[in-house]
Design a protein around this motif. Structure first.
Motif, PDB file in Angstrom:
ATOM      1  N   LEU A   1       0.871  -1.168   0.000  1.00  0.00           N
ATOM      2  CA  LEU A   1       0.000   0.000   0.000  1.00  0.00           C
ATOM      3  C   LEU A   1       0.909   1.218   0.000  1.00  0.00           C
ATOM      4  O   LEU A   1       1.588   1.486   0.991  1.00  0.00           O
ATOM      5  N   GLY A   2       0.974   1.931  -1.094  1.00  0.00           N
ATOM      6  CA  GLY A   2       1.894   3.056  -1.166  1.00  0.00           C
ATOM      7  C   GLY A   2       1.824   3.793  -2.474  1.00  0.00           C
ATOM      8  O   GLY A   2       1.013   3.480  -3.357  1.00  0.00           O
ATOM      9  N   THR A   3       2.709   4.763  -2.613  1.00  0.00           N
ATOM     10  CA  THR A   3       2.772   5.618  -3.795  1.00  0.00           C
ATOM     11  C   THR A   3       3.653   4.979  -4.868  1.00  0.00           C
ATOM     12  O   THR A   3       4.739   4.477  -4.561  1.00  0.00           O
ATOM     13  N   VAL A   4       3.167   5.003  -6.088  1.00  0.00           N
ATOM     14  CA  VAL A   4       3.939   4.494  -7.232  1.00  0.00           C
ATOM     15  C   VAL A   4       4.414   5.700  -8.043  1.00  0.00           C
ATOM     16  O   VAL A   4       3.619   6.371  -8.699  1.00  0.00           O
ATOM     17  N   TYR A   5       5.721   5.972  -7.967  1.00  0.00           N
ATOM     18  CA  TYR A   5       6.284   7.128  -8.660  1.00  0.00           C
ATOM     19  C   TYR A   5       6.580   6.777 -10.117  1.00  0.00           C
ATOM     20  O   TYR A   5       6.888   5.626 -10.451  1.00  0.00           O
ATOM     21  N   LYS A   6       6.500   7.780 -10.965  1.00  0.00           N
ATOM     22  CA  LYS A   6       6.789   7.612 -12.379  1.00  0.00           C
ATOM     23  C   LYS A   6       8.246   7.172 -12.585  1.00  0.00           C
ATOM     24  O   LYS A   6       9.152   7.696 -11.942  1.00  0.00           O
ATOM     25  N   ASN A   7       8.425   6.208 -13.465  1.00  0.00           N
ATOM     26  CA  ASN A   7       9.760   5.720 -13.840  1.00  0.00           C
ATOM     27  C   ASN A   7      10.554   5.177 -12.645  1.00  0.00           C
ATOM     28  O   ASN A   7      11.778   5.273 -12.612  1.00  0.00           O
ATOM     29  N   SER A   8       9.859   4.643 -11.691  1.00  0.00           N
ATOM     30  CA  SER A   8      10.526   4.053 -10.523  1.00  0.00           C
ATOM     31  C   SER A   8      10.410   2.538 -10.567  1.00  0.00           C
ATOM     32  O   SER A   8       9.645   1.966 -11.351  1.00  0.00           O
ATOM     33  N   SER A   9      11.166   1.893  -9.671  1.00  0.00           N
ATOM     34  CA  SER A   9      11.091   0.431  -9.605  1.00  0.00           C
ATOM     35  C   SER A   9       9.723  -0.026  -9.089  1.00  0.00           C
ATOM     36  O   SER A   9       9.370  -1.204  -9.245  1.00  0.00           O
ATOM     37  N   ARG A  10       8.993   0.882  -8.511  1.00  0.00           N
ATOM     38  CA  ARG A  10       7.647   0.526  -8.045  1.00  0.00           C
ATOM     39  C   ARG A  10       6.716   0.243  -9.227  1.00  0.00           C
ATOM     40  O   ARG A  10       5.814  -0.594  -9.119  1.00  0.00           O
ATOM     41  N   GLU A  11       6.923   0.974 -10.323  1.00  0.00           N
ATOM     42  CA  GLU A  11       6.161   0.669 -11.524  1.00  0.00           C
ATOM     43  C   GLU A  11       6.496  -0.738 -12.013  1.00  0.00           C
ATOM     44  O   GLU A  11       5.601  -1.499 -12.414  1.00  0.00           O
ATOM     45  N   ALA A  12       7.776  -1.078 -11.957  1.00  0.00           N
ATOM     46  CA  ALA A  12       8.193  -2.426 -12.372  1.00  0.00           C
ATOM     47  C   ALA A  12       7.555  -3.478 -11.470  1.00  0.00           C
ATOM     48  O   ALA A  12       7.119  -4.547 -11.939  1.00  0.00           O
TER      49      ALA A  12
END
Length: 438
Positions: free
Chosen positions: A273-284
């Protein structure tokens, strides 16, 4: 002339009575009595009897128990002196205690006080303007003050040693912290304060140069610095690494593990549960979960914008997700170390940590990032590429409930031990460095 026997008898009786009365008078009414040792006190004057002076006179106030009283008093005084020496020796051997005051001017002060030192806070209301507490740790008596009403010049300082908890994460916080340091510096110059320690929520890129001039090694007054993140300044002499901890600024509480938390059957493999930043590993990470079809096995709630505050509902949902998941996914943000790691530990949900260095000037040694947690033997799952996550989750499915409960228990025990180690380290470093001369 022959004296009649009757008269003789009466004469003897009269003489006896007269002598008895005389003796009684001398004992009970005379002010001059003879000392039992027949001491002769020399009268002040020009000479004694041989010189034609006045005759010596006998001592006043005869006390038949005087010698025994002198001996008793002498023995009593000796016993008193022996008792004083014994008490003095006990006090001398008793460990010297020190008093230290903590001013919490950053949210991590609550993690230090409530989670590490496990100190009480009054009032318990989290939005109170003024909160305080006291505790003993090692040889130190700590007192803690925090809240918006804790302002410069209005904190009761009854000791000369101070721990200042500050936030240096961004420029606005740095300006605020600098004002507090300058206030404390004036107290040092006026000798109101003798020893200063700082606990600092450092910059996520480890850019903490602003506080350098205040360190004692650089001519300043701060004797010890405990700093969050893998700062290259850490030398374990006057700069020590400090854990980030949970997000107390969002009211994340101190969790007390119970049997249900340890043994419950958790319905989800993982959570994020969190923020997904643009062009970050979170998007991956989101893409891996979606393509593998495993997102249904986990609690996922992604948002595009970071929110500094939690509502009562979002905090409750987040805690529920931690409590119902075997694993908590911890992708890097601006820094590898994040609140989520410690919050997952609080609920026995194993952190799956992205073990990747982030941009900045943080230390890049073989144990970085997260060198403090790694040095403490953190039982986490470290991952360098989120493409490896599906394999981890598949293995997770194969674990028995007994294995999961045992791992959960070991994680909770480790986290409790880690906090205890940090408490002892914090206390001992202050004792040995600040009070080494005392």
């Amino acid at each position: 002339m022959k004296i009649p026997k009757r008269k003789l008898f009466l004469l003897i009786i009269f003489a006896y009575v007269a002598f008895s009365l005389y003796a009684a008078y001398n004992v009970f009414f005379s002010t001059k009595v003879i000392s039992r040792v027949h001491r002769v006190v020399k009268k002040e004057g020009l000479g004694g009897v041989r010189d034609g002076g006045a005759a010596p006179f006998l001592a006043d106030d005869w006390n038949p128990w005087e010698d025994e009283q002198v001996e008793y008093n002498s023995a009593l005084n000796k016993r008193r002196e022996a008792f004083k020496q014994q008490i003095g020796q006990i006090d001398k051997n008793k460990p010297k205690r020190h008093k230290v005051q903590i001013w919490g001017k950053a949210a991590i002060g609550l993690y230090l006080w409530e989670h590490i030192l496990e100190g009480p806070l009054n009032p318990t209301d989290k939005v109170a303007q003024w909160r305080e507490g006291e505790l003993q740790s090692g040889k130190i008596d700590f007192s803690f003050y925090t809240g918006p009403a804790v302002v410069q010049g209005h904190v009761p300082l009854d000791m000369n040693s101070l721990v200042l908890v500050l936030n240096g994460r961004e420029q606005q916080k740095v300006s605020y912290s600098t004002r507090w340091l300058e206030h404390v510096q004036s107290m040092v110059r006026s000798r109101t304060v003798s020893h200063v320690v700082v606990v600092l929520l450092g910059n996520e890129h480890c850019n903490n140069e602003w506080i350098g001039p205040y360190l004692k090694r650089n001519g300043g007054f701060v004797e010890l610095l405990f700093v969050v993140y893998d700062s290259p300044w850490v030398n374990d002499k006057d700069v020590f690494q400090w854990p980030l901890g949970v997000a107390t600024y969002r009211s994340f509480p101190m969790i007390r593990p119970n049997a249900q938390l340890i043994t419950s059957n958790r319905p989800y493999l993982c959570n994020f549960l969190g923020t997904v930043y643009k062009n970050s590993s979170r998007e991956a990470l989101m893409q891996v979960l979606k393509h593998s079809g495993l997102e249904k096995e986990c609690v996922i709630a992604a948002r595009e914008k970071w929110l500094p505050q939690e509502t009562a509902d979002t905090l409750r949902n987040y805690q529920t997700a931690l409590a119902q998941s075997e694993l908590t996914l911890c992708p890097v943000g601006v820094n590898t170390e994040c609140y989520r790691i410690y919050e997952a530990c609080s609920y026995g949900s194993v952190p799956v940590v992205e073990d990747v260095l982030t941009p900045g000037t943080c230390a890049s040694g073989p144990s970085s990032p997260l060198r403090l947690l790694k040095a403490a033997g953190a039982p986490f799952i470290f991952i360098s590429d989120w493409k490896d996550l599906p394999a981890i989750l598949e293995r997770e499915k194969g674990l028995s409930q007994e294995q999961r409960v045992d791992r959960r228990r070991r994680l909770l025990e480790w986290y409790a031990s880690f906090r205890q180690q940090m408490k002892e380290r914090f206390t001992e470093v202050i004792e040995e460095t600040v009070f080494k001369s005392g």
